[in-house]
Design an enzyme around this catalytic site. Structure first.
Site, PDB file in Angstrom:
ATOM      1  CB  SER A  33      68.197  38.303  19.490  1.00  0.00           C
ATOM      2  OG  SER A  33      67.794  39.226  20.478  1.00  0.00           O
ATOM      3  CG  ASP A  57      60.874  37.146  18.626  1.00  0.00           C
ATOM      4  OD1 ASP A  57      61.899  37.383  17.989  1.00  0.00           O
ATOM      5  OD2 ASP A  57      60.051  38.023  18.978  1.00  0.00           O
ATOM      6  CB  SER A 123      66.142  54.067  27.967  1.00  0.00           C
ATOM      7  OG  SER A 123      67.341  54.799  27.777  1.00  0.00           O
ATOM      8  CE1 TYR A 147      67.775  53.120  23.985  1.00  0.00           C
ATOM      9  CE2 TYR A 147      66.844  51.004  23.366  1.00  0.00           C
ATOM     10  CZ  TYR A 147      67.271  51.898  24.333  1.00  0.00           C
ATOM     11  OH  TYR A 147      67.192  51.549  25.657  1.00  0.00           O
ATOM     12  CE  LYS A 151      63.909  50.587  25.485  1.00  0.00           C
ATOM     13  NZ  LYS A 151      63.430  49.321  26.056  1.00  0.00           N
ATOM     14  CG  PHE A 176      69.328  57.892  34.558  1.00  0.00           C
ATOM     15  CD1 PHE A 176      67.997  57.650  34.934  1.00  0.00           C
ATOM     16  CD2 PHE A 176      69.642  59.140  34.050  1.00  0.00           C
ATOM     17  CE1 PHE A 176      67.008  58.648  34.836  1.00  0.00           C
ATOM     18  CE2 PHE A 176      68.662  60.160  33.969  1.00  0.00           C
ATOM     19  CZ  PHE A 176      67.352  59.893  34.362  1.00  0.00           C
ATOM     20  CG  LEU A 198      82.983  54.877  29.971  1.00  0.00           C
ATOM     21  CD1 LEU A 198      84.019  55.326  28.938  1.00  0.00           C
ATOM     22  CD2 LEU A 198      82.679  56.012  30.940  1.00  0.00           C
ATOM     23  NE  ARG A 229      75.734  60.172  28.811  1.00  0.00           N
ATOM     24  CZ  ARG A 229      76.224  61.265  28.284  1.00  0.00           C
ATOM     25  NH1 ARG A 229      76.627  62.250  29.083  1.00  0.00           N
ATOM     26  NH2 ARG A 229      76.328  61.418  26.974  1.00  0.00           N
TER      27      ARG A 229
HETATM   28  C1  WQD Z   1      78.726  57.221  28.425  1.00  0.00           C
HETATM   29  C2  WQD Z   1      79.776  58.306  28.285  1.00  0.00           C
HETATM   30  C3  WQD Z   1      80.331  58.814  26.005  1.00  0.00           C
HETATM   31  C4  WQD Z   1      82.211  54.936  25.154  1.00  0.00           C
HETATM   32  C5  WQD Z   1      73.741  54.746  26.261  1.00  0.00           C
HETATM   33  C6  WQD Z   1      72.434  54.773  25.535  1.00  0.00           C
HETATM   34  C7  WQD Z   1      71.307  54.753  26.519  1.00  0.00           C
HETATM   35  C8  WQD Z   1      71.467  53.587  27.477  1.00  0.00           C
HETATM   36  C9  WQD Z   1      72.817  53.604  28.148  1.00  0.00           C
HETATM   37  C10 WQD Z   1      70.059  51.775  26.748  1.00  0.00           C
HETATM   38  C11 WQD Z   1      79.472  59.300  27.164  1.00  0.00           C
HETATM   39  C12 WQD Z   1      81.533  58.238  26.737  1.00  0.00           C
HETATM   40  C13 WQD Z   1      81.547  55.969  25.799  1.00  0.00           C
HETATM   41  C14 WQD Z   1      83.547  55.094  24.734  1.00  0.00           C
HETATM   42  C15 WQD Z   1      83.510  57.334  25.611  1.00  0.00           C
HETATM   43  N1  WQD Z   1      71.278  52.361  26.807  1.00  0.00           N
HETATM   44  N2  WQD Z   1      82.209  57.154  26.014  1.00  0.00           N
HETATM   45  N3  WQD Z   1      84.165  56.304  24.983  1.00  0.00           N
HETATM   46  O1  WQD Z   1      75.591  57.115  25.627  1.00  0.00           O
HETATM   47  O2  WQD Z   1      75.144  57.740  28.059  1.00  0.00           O
HETATM   48  O3  WQD Z   1      73.863  55.900  27.028  1.00  0.00           O
HETATM   49  O4  WQD Z   1      73.805  53.608  27.099  1.00  0.00           O
HETATM   50  O5  WQD Z   1      69.066  52.140  27.298  1.00  0.00           O
HETATM   51  O6  WQD Z   1      70.104  54.621  25.817  1.00  0.00           O
HETATM   52  O7  WQD Z   1      72.342  56.010  24.839  1.00  0.00           O
HETATM   53  O8  WQD Z   1      76.260  55.568  27.532  1.00  0.00           O
HETATM   54  O9  WQD Z   1      78.290  54.276  28.005  1.00  0.00           O
HETATM   55  O10 WQD Z   1      77.757  54.857  25.587  1.00  0.00           O
HETATM   56  O11 WQD Z   1      78.531  56.657  27.128  1.00  0.00           O
HETATM   57  O12 WQD Z   1      84.093  58.418  25.827  1.00  0.00           O
HETATM   58  O13 WQD Z   1      84.195  54.194  24.142  1.00  0.00           O
HETATM   59  O14 WQD Z   1      81.034  57.715  27.940  1.00  0.00           O
HETATM   60  O15 WQD Z   1      80.713  59.878  25.145  1.00  0.00           O
HETATM   61  O16 WQD Z   1      79.921  60.583  27.582  1.00  0.00           O
HETATM   62  P1  WQD Z   1      75.256  56.703  27.012  1.00  0.00           P
HETATM   63  P2  WQD Z   1      77.739  55.248  27.016  1.00  0.00           P
END
Ligand code: WQD
Length: 335
Positions: A33, A57, A123, A147, A151, A176, A198, A229
């Protein structure tokens, strides 16, 4: 043999490699999926051995049961589930059905098959908006989206279930921010559509698939105003699962552990590191904060080090270099 549910996904596929490197045999279950059939042949190439794969599944009890009937499964690492925060807000029922009911089905099938070692892909999102950092496992838990709540619900199910069945081995591993790729560049993160996270977004800007990065928020109370992060190399994360299995070879019980590096990097620091790794400029612009984001989130990984004898070893440069190597070799992901 270890059953890896969601084993062709980003973290599942890397964990299949880590298990193979540790000499363990795995059965991979996936419904594709959020992954691609191609991953199987890539895992086989890296491991030098054909993978045992079952398409299915986790909510299909008959299919699950057939796996335990057919293979000598001794433990389950459960990755199968949906994982987009944004999507969970739009489709909460899909998230509870896949993530909560799916997990309950796996546990029920294990119980009938008398298989009692379960490792759960949780998570850091269960910490909600942490009151301070670094985050320890006994910090308050809360959810800010379906989400994260799915968890948290599963963690509570596992706690209740363990009370009723204290002869089980249960590990809750709180990830993380997983990033990077296997150094072969054969497998990596292949998000569908526009990346939410990101690193894949930066990588697609570097390869020219996207014109620029939008940085959500430049006014956070952090080192440079952008979000901080705990980015962890996906192979370090994968090896954390092997460490948890090894722990249960010696001890029995219920453990919850943060899988992080214990170090936080800002968005701008990640941009700079990726530019150094790729020798590409990453154009960006600042925008408003993203709803649901927190300023800072990074782990205190002491417990994992003390209990599992596990510590993340790959640094930010390796995270970016391996990510870029994967992207360069797979301009359109696994397609
Ligand atoms: C990281 C930083 C954004 C994209 C998420 C989920 C978490 C886990 C990991 C599953 C933040 C900034 C991001 C962009 C940006 N997933 N950013 N521009 O939100 O810490 O965690 O992914 O388990 O549950 O919540 O990760 O990579 O989305 O963001 O500025 O286009 O990058 O604001 O500060 P996040 P992320």
């Amino acid at each position: 043999m270890i059953l890896i549910t969601g084993g062709t996904g980003y973290i599942g596929s890397h964990t299949a490699i880590a298990l193979s490197n540790a000499g363990s045999k795995a059965v991979i279950l996936d419904n594709f999926s959020n992954s691609n059939f191609t991953v199987l042949s890539r895992i086989s190439r890296i491991c030098g051995a054909q993978q045992i794969f079952v398409k299915g599944d986790v909510r299909d009890a008959a299919r699950l049961t057939s796996i335990f009937d057919q293979f000598p499964i001794t433990a389950v690492i459960h990755f199968a589930g949906l994982k987009s925060v944004g999507e969970s807000v739009q489709q909460p029922l899909e998230y509870y059905d896949n993530n909560v009911l799916g997990t309950a089905k796996v546990l029920e099938t294990m119980r009938r098959a008398n298989v009692k070692t379960f490792i759960f892909s949780s998570s850091a999102t269960v910490y909600g908006n942490p009151r301070n950092v670094p985050i320890k496992e006994n910090y308050p838990l809360s959810a800010t989206n379906p989400y994260g709540r799915s968890k948290l619900i599963v963690e509570n199910i596992l706690t209740d279930f363990y009370q009723s069945s204290p002869d089980w081995n249960i590990a809750v591993l709180r990830y993380f921010n997983p990033v990077g790729a296997h150094e072969s560049g054969l497998i990596g993160e292949d998000p569908k559509g526009v990346p939410n996270n990101l690193l894949p977004y930066i990588s697609q800007v570097a390869i020219g698939l996207r014109s620029k990065l939008t940085i959500f928020g430049s006014d956070y109370p952090t080192i440079d105003g952008t979000g901080v992060r705990d980015y962890i190399h996906v192979m370090d994360l994968a090896e954390g699962h092997v460490a948890a299995l090894n722990y249960f070879n010696k001890k029995q019980g219920f453990i919850t552990a943060n899988l992080g590096t214990g170090h936080g990097y800002s968005v701008l620091e990640m941009v700079k590191a990726f530019e150094a790794a790729s020798s590409r400029k990453i154009p960006y612009e600042f925008a408003e904060r993203r709803r649901g984001d927190v300023a800072e989130c990074w782990s205190d990984p002491t417990f994992a080090r003390e209990i599992l004898g596990w510590k993340a070893s790959r640094k930010i440069e390796k995270m970016c270099t391996d990510s870029w190597h994967w992207q360069l070799q797979n301009l359109k992901g696994f397609k």
